[in-house]
Design a protein around this motif. Structure first.
Motif, PDB file in Angstrom:
ATOM      1  N   GLN A  55       0.498  -1.135   0.235  1.00 47.67           N
ATOM      2  CA  GLN A  55      -0.072  -0.172   0.186  1.00 47.67           C
ATOM      3  C   GLN A  55       0.901   1.339   0.063  1.00 47.67           C
ATOM      4  OE1 GLN A  55      -3.210  -0.741  -0.271  1.00 47.67           O
ATOM      5  NE2 GLN A  55      -4.176   1.548  -0.424  1.00 47.67           N
TER       6      GLN A  55
ATOM      7  N   SER B 181      -1.498  -7.349  -8.569  1.00 46.09           N
ATOM      8  CA  SER B 181      -2.948  -6.494  -9.072  1.00 46.09           C
ATOM      9  C   SER B 181      -1.876  -7.611 -10.389  1.00 46.09           C
ATOM     10  CB  SER B 181      -3.249  -5.384  -9.273  1.00 46.09           C
ATOM     11  OG  SER B 181      -1.687  -4.382  -9.204  1.00 46.09           O
TER      12      SER B 181
ATOM     13  N   ASP C  49      -4.668  -2.904  -1.189  1.00 48.99           N
ATOM     14  CA  ASP C  49      -5.309  -2.414  -2.418  1.00 48.99           C
ATOM     15  C   ASP C  49      -5.033  -3.434  -3.806  1.00 48.99           C
ATOM     16  OD1 ASP C  49      -6.945  -0.843  -1.507  1.00 48.99           O
ATOM     17  OD2 ASP C  49      -6.746   1.125  -2.618  1.00 48.99           O
ATOM     18  N   ASN C  50      -4.047  -3.785  -3.656  1.00 50.03           N
ATOM     19  CA  ASN C  50      -2.809  -4.348  -5.437  1.00 50.03           C
ATOM     20  C   ASN C  50      -2.993  -5.614  -5.179  1.00 50.03           C
ATOM     21  OD1 ASN C  50      -0.937  -3.961  -3.531  1.00 50.03           O
ATOM     22  ND2 ASN C  50       0.563  -3.478  -5.338  1.00 50.03           N
TER      23      ASN C  50
ATOM     24  N   LEU D   5      -5.795  -7.277  -3.486  1.00 51.08           N
ATOM     25  CA  LEU D   5      -7.159  -7.705  -3.595  1.00 51.08           C
ATOM     26  C   LEU D   5      -7.825  -8.930  -4.140  1.00 51.08           C
ATOM     27  CD1 LEU D   5      -8.720  -4.363  -2.398  1.00 51.08           C
ATOM     28  CD2 LEU D   5      -9.186  -6.037  -1.019  1.00 51.08           C
TER      29      LEU D   5
ATOM     30  N   ASN E 104       2.007   2.791  -5.838  1.00 49.38           N
ATOM     31  CA  ASN E 104       0.344   1.965  -6.384  1.00 49.38           C
ATOM     32  C   ASN E 104       0.081   4.040  -5.849  1.00 49.38           C
ATOM     33  OD1 ASN E 104       0.830  -0.410  -6.060  1.00 49.38           O
ATOM     34  ND2 ASN E 104       1.689  -0.020  -4.114  1.00 49.38           N
TER      35      ASN E 104
ATOM     36  N   GLU F 196      -9.245   6.251   6.644  1.00 49.94           N
ATOM     37  CA  GLU F 196      -8.858   4.994   5.089  1.00 49.94           C
ATOM     38  C   GLU F 196     -10.400   4.079   6.092  1.00 49.94           C
ATOM     39  OE1 GLU F 196      -8.219   1.004   3.910  1.00 49.94           O
ATOM     40  OE2 GLU F 196      -7.570   1.429   6.435  1.00 49.94           O
TER      41      GLU F 196
ATOM     42  N   HIS G  68     -15.662   5.552  -1.493  1.00 50.08           N
ATOM     43  CA  HIS G  68     -15.812   4.023  -2.587  1.00 50.08           C
ATOM     44  C   HIS G  68     -16.517   3.368  -2.736  1.00 50.08           C
ATOM     45  CE1 HIS G  68     -14.035   0.710  -3.582  1.00 50.08           C
ATOM     46  NE2 HIS G  68     -15.423  -0.373  -2.920  1.00 50.08           N
TER      47      HIS G  68
ATOM     48  N   GLN H  65      -9.029  -0.334 -11.125  1.00 48.98           N
ATOM     49  CA  GLN H  65      -8.161  -0.120 -10.341  1.00 48.98           C
ATOM     50  C   GLN H  65      -7.199  -1.210 -11.174  1.00 48.98           C
ATOM     51  OE1 GLN H  65      -9.702  -2.176  -6.752  1.00 48.98           O
ATOM     52  NE2 GLN H  65      -8.079  -0.523  -5.367  1.00 48.98           N
TER      53      GLN H  65
ATOM     54  N   TYR I 151      -7.782   3.620 -10.327  1.00 47.21           N
ATOM     55  CA  TYR I 151      -8.407   4.182  -9.243  1.00 47.21           C
ATOM     56  C   TYR I 151      -7.596   4.130  -8.164  1.00 47.21           C
ATOM     57  CZ  TYR I 151     -11.470   3.190  -5.068  1.00 47.21           C
ATOM     58  OH  TYR I 151     -12.155   3.171  -4.529  1.00 47.21           O
ATOM     59  N   GLN I 152      -6.314   4.346  -7.671  1.00 47.31           N
ATOM     60  CA  GLN I 152      -5.542   4.170  -6.819  1.00 47.31           C
ATOM     61  C   GLN I 152      -6.237   5.390  -5.784  1.00 47.31           C
ATOM     62  OE1 GLN I 152      -1.472   5.527  -8.374  1.00 47.31           O
ATOM     63  NE2 GLN I 152      -2.397   5.072 -10.561  1.00 47.31           N
ATOM     64  N   ARG I 153      -5.957   4.543  -3.845  1.00 56.20           N
ATOM     65  CA  ARG I 153      -6.151   5.214  -2.403  1.00 56.20           C
ATOM     66  C   ARG I 153      -4.669   5.095  -2.187  1.00 56.20           C
ATOM     67  NH1 ARG I 153     -10.307   3.093  -0.388  1.00 56.20           N
ATOM     68  NH2 ARG I 153      -8.468   1.460   0.352  1.00 56.20           N
TER      69      ARG I 153
END
Length: 603
Positions: free
Chosen positions: A73, A101, A128-129, A131, A448, A559, A567, A593, A598-600
């Motif tokens: 992350q 990902s 995220d990457n 998931l 990321n 978050e 989200h 994503q 779509y990046q966080r």
């Protein structure tokens, strides 16, 4: 790498052959070939044939293929994965390095050696990457992996309840699917350098099956090579150039704008990267802890495994973490006290009570509640972990601010359990750090959270409060490179008059066309609280049009609440404006994503 040199002396056939060969060569092979060709020119007229070493002549057997997958992350796992790949390549292994990902899960059936390096995010969630890969591995489509040898390096923070949860889940699931552990899983706390080196050494030894490999010290050295001499383990002491409160008079908040000099460091960064700061503890808190425990502040204690020592007061100020309680720490404290209350708290079945006690308390609370502690001050400090660095999203572009890095830091102050509490680093910056002072820093690269490679691509930025920081760097960068892509900012805070961070800069970018659109939400300026997600919903039709035009969406901030709400709002907009079912909307967002649209950057 393709050979496209004008007026080269090669025929087309030779050029084609070279273009087939060059991309397959390692750096070592290229260096060898350069020397070989130089020797041939020097020995003009002689002929030689290049032969691969025979089995008898070669001291090393054919090396194995190894796949290294990372889920990251903030960039820590990715950085360690790259160091792992580099180290194994130097040992002659054929390494495939990929984020989870970008990896095709079906390829699991084709690989024999898998290394997983993954962090745990939030309340035990995958990054995220990671998931989609995590979901695949734990789903019905996951294949039998009887042929697979694997090892997991798990990163986490022991102050969280679900410490290293994602790594534990990968490790257990790969075993369930038939895989064999090359080397036992290693769970790393915030100070991960030593356990990483031990894991890397263990993995290398297992893969090499008895071949000579480097020592842990050599592995650590190979794994810590960077362009700049300064790094997480060797921070640069940056001078403070400016330290300004961004909030107006009467605000409930204090947000510091910090400008630091990187001159002479060789450190470089890109928009989306973070700066790590090693803070010091509040001297008043240190004094009170020493007084409560009845220790001598000048007593010498060990602060490193290599035997380095410091006086107790200096060690507790600059080296040890004293503001966070964890279950492992309380279990170690229990060995230093006869306190029945602490031993009862740690009994099985008291999980909720323990969690409730830990929340919002620190070592001074524990010393007052469960002391006195037996043993020496050195016994006490031996169970403490090092102060972890604090990561802050960089709020500047290096192109626009040569040799400088800017930060946006919200001062954290609150009351809990009858005492005033303070954020360790934020209050250092707000109250004790002056222009001319220096502070230890390093760059945390984060692949990321990056601007699109295409400067014409549209971007949508959602960043309330200090979440605005990376988007200031985005705008500075886009202005410097003359990017033509549309840009849209959603910003929110409490009050327009006192809390509109960097207001004049945003208005200038709007006027100059660097920023295309800006929608703001100030929650305390109206009876009904309005947040960034409400503004997104208000402009749902246009927002979806931007997505259909290829826009990249960036979220930065809290978050648990904001990022979660944003989200769900995005899903709702996609579902309604795209006339999709909930499942199709989720697939649409997952696809964004996957495309890195779509990046966080959430915390």
């Amino acid at each position: 790498m393709q050979l496209h040199v004008l007026n080269s002396p090669f025929s087309q056939e030779q050029a084609d052959l070279l273009n087939q060969l060059l991309p397959t060569l390692t750096d070592q092979q290229k260096i060898w070939l350069t020397g070989y060709l130089s020797a041939q020119v020097a020995l003009a007229g002689s002929e030689a044939v290049i032969e691969a070493p025979s089995a008898a002549a070669s001291a090393q057997p054919v090396k194995k293929d190894v796949t290294v997958l990372y889920g990251s992350q903030t960039g820590n796992s990715e950085g360690l994965a790259k160091k792992t790949a580099q180290h194994l390549e130097e040992k002659g292994f054929q390494v495939t390095l990929s984020s989870m990902s970008d990896f095709k899960p079906n390829n699991l059936k084709k690989i024999n050696n898998l290394l997983i390096i993954v962090s745990t995010h939030g309340e035990g969630d995958p990054p995220d990457n990671a998931l989609s890969f995590h979901e695949y591995i734990h789903g019905r489509r996951a294949p039998k992996l009887d042929h697979l040898s694997f090892s997991v390096l798990s990163l986490g923070d022991s102050s969280y309840e679900f410490f290293c949860q994602t790594g534990k889940e990968f490790d257990e699931r790969l075993k369930e699917l038939g895989g064999t552990r090359l080397f036992d899983r290693v769970d790393c706390d915030l100070d991960y350098d030593e356990p990483f080196s031990e894991w890397l050494q263990g993995v290398t030894s297992s893969l090499s099956e008895g071949e000579a490999v480097s020592s842990p010290q050599e592995a650590a050295g190979a794994a810590s090579q960077t362009v700049s001499e300064y790094s997480r383990t060797n921070p640069f002491y940056a001078e403070v150039l400016e330290n300004i409160n961004l909030n107006g008079r009467g605000s409930n908040k204090e947000t510091r704008h910090l400008e630091l000099s990187l001159e002479g460091s060789g450190l470089v960064y890109e928009p989306g990267d973070s700066l790590g700061i090693y803070p010091t503890n509040d001297p008043a808190l240190v004094d009170e802890l020493i007084k409560t425990c009845g220790w001598n502040p000048e007593e010498v204690v060990t602060v490193h495994k290599n035997g380095d020592t410091l006086p107790l007061k200096e060690a507790l100020t600059s080296h040890f973490e004293i503001t966070v309680l964890t279950k492992p720490l309380l279990q170690k404290l229990a060995s230093l006290t006869k306190s029945e209350a602490l031993h009862a708290l740690l009994e099985e079945g008291n999980g909720e009570k323990l969690k409730e006690y830990i929340e919002g308390r620190d070592l001074l609370d524990a010393a007052r509640d469960f002391g006195p502690f037996e043993g020496t001050a050195a016994d006490f400090t031996s169970i403490l972990r090092k102060i972890p660095a604090r990561l802050y999203s960089i709020a500047s572009s290096l192109k626009a601010n040569e040799d400088e890095v800017h930060l946006t830091i919200g001062a954290v102050r609150y009351d809990a359990h009858g005492r005033e509490r303070q954020g360790v680093c934020s209050i250092l910056c707000a109250e004790r750090l002056q222009p001319g002072d220096t502070i230890p820093v390093y760059i945390q690269h984060n692949q990321n959270f990056k601007l699109p490679q295409d400067p014409d691509a549209p971007i949508i930025m959602v960043g309330p409060g200090t979440g605005i920081a990376p988007f200031r760097s985005f705008m500075q960068e886009r202005e410097e490179i003359g990017a033509n892509g549309k840009s849209w900012l959603f910003f929110g805070d409490q009050h327009f008059v006192t809390d509109f961070l960097y207001q004049t800069e945003w208005q200038k970018w709007l006027k100059d066309g660097v920023l295309t659109k800006m929608d703001v939400a100030f929650s305390r300026d109206s009876e009904e609280k309005v947040y960034v997600q409400h503004q997104m919903k208000k402009h749902s039709k246009e927002l979806f049009e931007w997505l259909e035009q290829g826009a990249y969406v960036y979220i930065c901030g809290d978050e648990k609440h904001m990022a979660h709400d944003v989200h769900n709002t995005l899903l709702s907009i996609i579902q309604e404006e795209g006339a999709m079912s909930k499942e199709k909307a989720e697939s649409y967002l997952a696809n964004l994503q996957q495309q890195k649209r779509y990046q966080r950057d959430v915390y």
